[in-house]
Structure formats: structure tokens, C-alpha cells
Design a protein around this motif. Structure first.
Motif, PDB file in Angstrom:
ATOM      1  N   ASP A   1      53.648  47.406  59.415  1.00  0.00           N
ATOM      2  CA  ASP A   1      54.243  47.611  58.088  1.00  0.00           C
ATOM      3  C   ASP A   1      55.386  48.622  58.113  1.00  0.00           C
ATOM      4  OD1 ASP A   1      52.866  49.937  58.516  1.00  0.00           O
ATOM      5  OD2 ASP A   1      51.666  49.837  56.681  1.00  0.00           O
ATOM      6  N   GLY A   2      56.147  48.631  59.193  1.00  0.00           N
ATOM      7  CA  GLY A   2      57.308  49.505  59.266  1.00  0.00           C
ATOM      8  C   GLY A   2      57.000  50.952  59.549  1.00  0.00           C
ATOM      9  N   GLY A   3      55.804  51.253  60.053  1.00  0.00           N
ATOM     10  CA  GLY A   3      55.506  52.605  60.479  1.00  0.00           C
ATOM     11  C   GLY A   3      54.632  53.414  59.550  1.00  0.00           C
ATOM     12  N   VAL A   4      54.113  52.821  58.479  1.00  0.00           N
ATOM     13  CA  VAL A   4      53.233  53.560  57.566  1.00  0.00           C
ATOM     14  C   VAL A   4      51.826  53.657  58.142  1.00  0.00           C
ATOM     15  CG1 VAL A   4      52.260  53.653  55.235  1.00  0.00           C
ATOM     16  CG2 VAL A   4      54.616  52.865  55.575  1.00  0.00           C
ATOM     17  N   ILE A   5      51.257  52.541  58.572  1.00  0.00           N
ATOM     18  CA  ILE A   5      49.910  52.488  59.124  1.00  0.00           C
ATOM     19  C   ILE A   5      49.985  52.034  60.581  1.00  0.00           C
ATOM     20  CG2 ILE A   5      47.659  51.354  58.971  1.00  0.00           C
ATOM     21  CD1 ILE A   5      48.102  51.131  55.959  1.00  0.00           C
ATOM     22  N   TRP A   6      49.234  52.724  61.455  1.00  0.00           N
ATOM     23  CA  TRP A   6      49.274  52.457  62.890  1.00  0.00           C
ATOM     24  C   TRP A   6      47.872  52.184  63.418  1.00  0.00           C
ATOM     25  CZ3 TRP A   6      53.794  52.515  65.858  1.00  0.00           C
ATOM     26  CH2 TRP A   6      54.942  52.948  65.188  1.00  0.00           C
ATOM     27  N   THR A   7      47.805  51.361  64.462  1.00  0.00           N
ATOM     28  CA  THR A   7      46.555  51.115  65.168  1.00  0.00           C
ATOM     29  C   THR A   7      46.747  51.436  66.653  1.00  0.00           C
ATOM     30  OG1 THR A   7      47.127  48.782  65.476  1.00  0.00           O
ATOM     31  CG2 THR A   7      45.771  49.344  63.569  1.00  0.00           C
ATOM     32  N   HIS A   8      45.667  51.915  67.283  1.00  0.00           N
ATOM     33  CA  HIS A   8      45.694  52.299  68.683  1.00  0.00           C
ATOM     34  C   HIS A   8      45.470  51.058  69.538  1.00  0.00           C
ATOM     35  CE1 HIS A   8      44.542  55.935  71.452  1.00  0.00           C
ATOM     36  NE2 HIS A   8      45.620  55.283  71.873  1.00  0.00           N
ATOM     37  N   LYS A   9      46.482  50.644  70.306  1.00  0.00           N
ATOM     38  CA  LYS A   9      46.402  49.401  71.067  1.00  0.00           C
ATOM     39  C   LYS A   9      45.976  49.594  72.518  1.00  0.00           C
ATOM     40  CE  LYS A   9      47.610  46.297  68.014  1.00  0.00           C
ATOM     41  NZ  LYS A   9      46.709  45.175  67.674  1.00  0.00           N
ATOM     42  N   ALA A  10      46.267  50.742  73.096  1.00  0.00           N
ATOM     43  CA  ALA A  10      45.899  50.982  74.496  1.00  0.00           C
ATOM     44  C   ALA A  10      45.772  52.478  74.729  1.00  0.00           C
ATOM     45  CB  ALA A  10      46.929  50.383  75.440  1.00  0.00           C
ATOM     46  N   LYS A  11      44.674  52.898  75.342  1.00  0.00           N
ATOM     47  CA  LYS A  11      44.483  54.304  75.665  1.00  0.00           C
ATOM     48  C   LYS A  11      45.049  54.602  77.050  1.00  0.00           C
ATOM     49  CE  LYS A  11      40.364  54.879  72.800  1.00  0.00           C
ATOM     50  NZ  LYS A  11      38.934  55.275  72.775  1.00  0.00           N
ATOM     51  N   GLY A  12      45.400  55.855  77.256  1.00  0.00           N
ATOM     52  CA  GLY A  12      46.004  56.266  78.517  1.00  0.00           C
ATOM     53  C   GLY A  12      47.223  57.117  78.250  1.00  0.00           C
ATOM     54  N   GLN A  13      47.804  57.654  79.284  1.00  0.00           N
ATOM     55  CA  GLN A  13      48.991  58.491  79.169  1.00  0.00           C
ATOM     56  C   GLN A  13      50.209  57.593  78.971  1.00  0.00           C
ATOM     57  OE1 GLN A  13      48.831  61.888  79.281  1.00  0.00           O
ATOM     58  NE2 GLN A  13      51.012  62.243  79.023  1.00  0.00           N
TER      59      GLN A  13
ATOM     60  N   LEU B   1      64.976  46.725  57.839  1.00  0.00           N
ATOM     61  CA  LEU B   1      63.994  46.537  56.783  1.00  0.00           C
ATOM     62  C   LEU B   1      64.676  46.552  55.416  1.00  0.00           C
ATOM     63  CD1 LEU B   1      61.064  48.900  57.888  1.00  0.00           C
ATOM     64  CD2 LEU B   1      61.094  46.405  57.976  1.00  0.00           C
ATOM     65  N   GLU B   2      64.209  45.742  54.509  1.00  0.00           N
ATOM     66  CA  GLU B   2      64.793  45.676  53.175  1.00  0.00           C
ATOM     67  C   GLU B   2      64.670  46.992  52.424  1.00  0.00           C
ATOM     68  OE1 GLU B   2      63.084  42.431  51.088  1.00  0.00           O
ATOM     69  OE2 GLU B   2      63.999  40.893  52.363  1.00  0.00           O
ATOM     70  N   THR B   3      63.707  47.835  52.816  1.00  0.00           N
ATOM     71  CA  THR B   3      63.488  49.090  52.104  1.00  0.00           C
ATOM     72  C   THR B   3      64.532  50.151  52.430  1.00  0.00           C
ATOM     73  OG1 THR B   3      61.997  49.859  53.840  1.00  0.00           O
ATOM     74  CG2 THR B   3      61.017  48.703  51.970  1.00  0.00           C
ATOM     75  N   GLY B   4      65.378  49.924  53.432  1.00  0.00           N
ATOM     76  CA  GLY B   4      66.400  50.895  53.791  1.00  0.00           C
ATOM     77  C   GLY B   4      67.639  50.724  52.938  1.00  0.00           C
ATOM     78  N   MET B   5      68.573  51.637  53.094  1.00  0.00           N
ATOM     79  CA  MET B   5      69.869  51.512  52.441  1.00  0.00           C
ATOM     80  C   MET B   5      70.658  50.454  53.198  1.00  0.00           C
ATOM     81  SD  MET B   5      69.875  53.973  50.105  1.00  0.00           S
ATOM     82  CE  MET B   5      69.285  55.624  49.747  1.00  0.00           C
ATOM     83  N   GLY B   6      70.948  49.341  52.569  1.00  0.00           N
ATOM     84  CA  GLY B   6      71.625  48.271  53.272  1.00  0.00           C
ATOM     85  C   GLY B   6      70.745  47.593  54.297  1.00  0.00           C
ATOM     86  N   GLY B   7      69.435  47.833  54.219  1.00  0.00           N
ATOM     87  CA  GLY B   7      68.509  47.155  55.105  1.00  0.00           C
ATOM     88  C   GLY B   7      68.270  47.832  56.436  1.00  0.00           C
ATOM     89  N   ILE B   8      68.810  49.020  56.658  1.00  0.00           N
ATOM     90  CA  ILE B   8      68.712  49.648  57.974  1.00  0.00           C
ATOM     91  C   ILE B   8      68.039  51.014  57.878  1.00  0.00           C
ATOM     92  CG2 ILE B   8      70.010  50.546  59.947  1.00  0.00           C
ATOM     93  CD1 ILE B   8      70.065  47.533  59.766  1.00  0.00           C
ATOM     94  N   TRP B   9      67.106  51.251  58.778  1.00  0.00           N
ATOM     95  CA  TRP B   9      66.530  52.571  59.011  1.00  0.00           C
ATOM     96  C   TRP B   9      66.785  52.956  60.461  1.00  0.00           C
ATOM     97  CZ3 TRP B   9      64.023  55.593  55.411  1.00  0.00           C
ATOM     98  CH2 TRP B   9      63.530  54.972  54.247  1.00  0.00           C
ATOM     99  N   ILE B  10      66.960  54.249  60.704  1.00  0.00           N
ATOM    100  CA  ILE B  10      66.956  54.793  62.053  1.00  0.00           C
ATOM    101  C   ILE B  10      65.672  55.609  62.194  1.00  0.00           C
ATOM    102  CG2 ILE B  10      68.157  56.162  63.791  1.00  0.00           C
ATOM    103  CD1 ILE B  10      69.658  53.666  62.817  1.00  0.00           C
ATOM    104  N   TYR B  11      64.801  55.177  63.119  1.00  0.00           N
ATOM    105  CA  TYR B  11      63.546  55.855  63.379  1.00  0.00           C
ATOM    106  C   TYR B  11      63.735  56.804  64.553  1.00  0.00           C
ATOM    107  CZ  TYR B  11      60.920  52.495  60.477  1.00  0.00           C
ATOM    108  OH  TYR B  11      60.438  51.742  59.441  1.00  0.00           O
ATOM    109  N   ALA B  12      63.076  57.969  64.484  1.00  0.00           N
ATOM    110  CA  ALA B  12      63.157  58.959  65.559  1.00  0.00           C
ATOM    111  C   ALA B  12      61.771  59.478  65.881  1.00  0.00           C
ATOM    112  CB  ALA B  12      64.078  60.115  65.165  1.00  0.00           C
ATOM    113  N   GLY B  13      61.407  59.444  67.152  1.00  0.00           N
ATOM    114  CA  GLY B  13      60.187  60.081  67.620  1.00  0.00           C
ATOM    115  C   GLY B  13      60.522  61.469  68.138  1.00  0.00           C
TER     116      GLY B  13
END
Length: 284
Positions: free
Chosen positions: A234-246, A151-163
């Protein structure tokens, strides 16, 4: 030998991780299962040990990286037929998550349970510590899943996402600080230190078990949580629920951000429309 699909969900209950290697769908637990035809037929490939995480990159077709539950990273250059260990300098412990840098297929990131985030700049031949584990909810937490997002918003265009067990976080490739999700670039986030918007965010009271970034649309992300599959445009700011279940695992095709695979309620499901509709497949 390729085995025919028998019943929807067969063999999927124990799958821990999913990935795409081009058009080939990969599913792993104690062994690696490979489907070259979209999940209709499967072939089993032995691995050096049970697999906790998988990573691939479209610039390296046939190369599969496996984070092993007993420690070490294994690599196959022939689609999972043969394996070598790529762990020189890597801390010992379960490799809970792996990611390949979106813009550099030889840059690999690994999360080690109880340790930190490690990186290799030579396709796993050698490793060095990148930074400590994320600090969330007054505790240092293990990344359960990683994704490299260009993403352009990262340093050099890169983010590392962690769950993690307490939600989602990310760090720009300067590895300066784990950050909450908010609009703007990495420097804005560092300076402001604001909390992310409360509306339409991922739940913070359940673990983020799996993340997938769409290389064809970097701002598109998918996440698997115990409440199901979620998506962000939008890169993880806003989320929508696409499928319910475990939800347990999720992967997105490298050339089609709407082609998604997920483990939901112990069943392998595929969507060709970004999670709007799903079909169940067998893993036999």
C-alpha cells in the motif's frame, strides 16, 4: 567471460547494491557484476571507482547509473562496458543513493553524504540541489537508499522515498517537506501532520539500507533492513516481514513485482513469489 556459479553465496558478501536492467541482474561493490541469465552466470565489468548505489530504468535498456563511493555519478550506455562521468554541478562526496524518476527516465535523483538530495533533469549532464536531507529523530540524516514511486497520492503522481538510519520517509515531487507514511494524499499529510499508524510499520530502530519499487505495481515496495526483507502493498504504510536475516540490498524486476533479488546474510537470494520463498544463488 561468463563464469559458472560455484557455491551459493560465493562473492555476495561484499555486495552493496542490486538492480535489474530488464532481465539482467546487476550487483556492485568494488566492481560491477552482471548476470544475463537470472543469477546462474556472472560477468565482471570494471567501474571508475567502487560503487555505492545503482539505478536503471526500463525505458533506457543498457543504461546503468552508478553512484560512486568516492563521489560523482558515472553512466554507462552499453550495459557497463564503458563509462562516463555525469556530475556537472553535483556536490562532492559519496553518492549514497540514486533513483530514476518512474515516469521520466532522464530525471535522476542523487543523495550525497553530508549534503542533500540533488536532481538532474538531463540524464545527469547537470545537477541542482532539490532539498535538504530528511529530519528524523531530531537529526538531519543521510538517505541510504532512494526510490521514485508513481502513486496518485503524490503531487503529480510522484513520491521520492528515502531510507535512513532511523527509518523511512518520503517527499512529494513538489519537494515541500519530508513526510511520514499515512493513508491519503500528499496534501492531506501536509495539513494533518499526523504520525503514521504504529501497527505493521517498518522498524524505526534500524536502518533502511535498500528500497525497491515495482514499476508494474507502484504501491508494491520492498525494503532491506538488518532484520531482513520487508514488503508493502500500500505504498509504504503497512509492511510485512518476508525474510529474516541480515538484509543489505534488494531489487525488483521491472516487469514482475513478484520477482525479487536480495542480499541476505551475505548470500544472494531470489524469489519469484513476492518473497514467500527464496533460493540461494552464487556470485562467482
Amino acid at each position: 567471460m561468463l563464469s559458472g556459479a560455484v557455491r551459493a553465496g560465493d562473492g555476495a558478501a561484499d555486495i552493496r547494491t542490486l538492480a535489474f536492467d530488464g532481465d539482467t541482474l546487476l550487483a556492485a561493490d568494488a566492481t560491477l557484476m552482471i548476470s544475463p541469465d537470472g543469477g546462474r552466470n556472472w560477468e565482471e565489468r570494471p567501474t571508475p571507482a567502487p560503487v555505492a548505489s545503482l539505478a536503471t530504468h526500463p525505458a533506457r535498456p543498457g543504461r546503468i547509473l552508478a553512484g560512486l563511493a568516492r563521489g560523482r555519478v558515472a553512466m554507462s550506455g552499453d550495459g557497463g562496458t564503458t563509462w562516463t562521468t555525469r556530475s556537472d554541478g553535483l556536490a562532492s562526496g559519496e553518492v549514497t543513493a540514486l533513483a530514476v524518476a518512474a515516469g521520466n527516465p532522464d530525471m535522476i535523483y542523487a543523495a550525497i553524504r553530508g549534503d542533500g538530495l540533488w536532481k538532474s533533469e538531463d540524464a545527469g549532464a547537470t545537477w541542482a540541489l532539490a532539498m535538504d536531507r530528511p529530519w528524523l529523530d531530531a537529526a538531519e540524516l543521510d538517505p541510504l537508499t532512494l526510490a521514485s514511486v508513481d502513486l496518485e497520492t503524490g503531487m503529480g503522481g510522484i513520491w521520492i522515498y528515502a531510507g535512513t538510519e532511523k527509518g523511512l520517509t518520503r517527499v512529494p515531487d513538489c519537494f515541500c517537506r519530508w513526510q511520514d507514511f499515512q493513508p491519503g494524499d500528499a496534501m492531506d499529510a501536509l495539513a494533518a501532520g499526523d504520525a503514521p499508524p504504529a501497527e505493521a510499520s517498518l522498524p524505526t530502530d534500524e536502518p533502511v539500507l535498500s528500497l525497491a519499487s515495482a514499476l508494474t505495481a507502484p504501491s508494491t515496495l520492498y525494503a532491506a533492513l538488518p532484520s531482513g526483507v520487508w514488503a508493502s502493498q500500500d505504498g509504504g504504510v503497512i509492511w510485512t516481514h518476508k525474510a529474516k536475516g541480515q538484509g543489505r540490498a534488494v531489487a525488483v524486476h521491472p516487469r514482475d513485482e513478484n520477482h525479487v533479488a536480495a542480499i541476505l546474510d551475505g548470500t544472494l537470494k531470489l524469489s519469484r513469489d513476492g518473497g514467500a520463498t527464496w533460493i540461494a544463488l552464487a556470485v562467482a
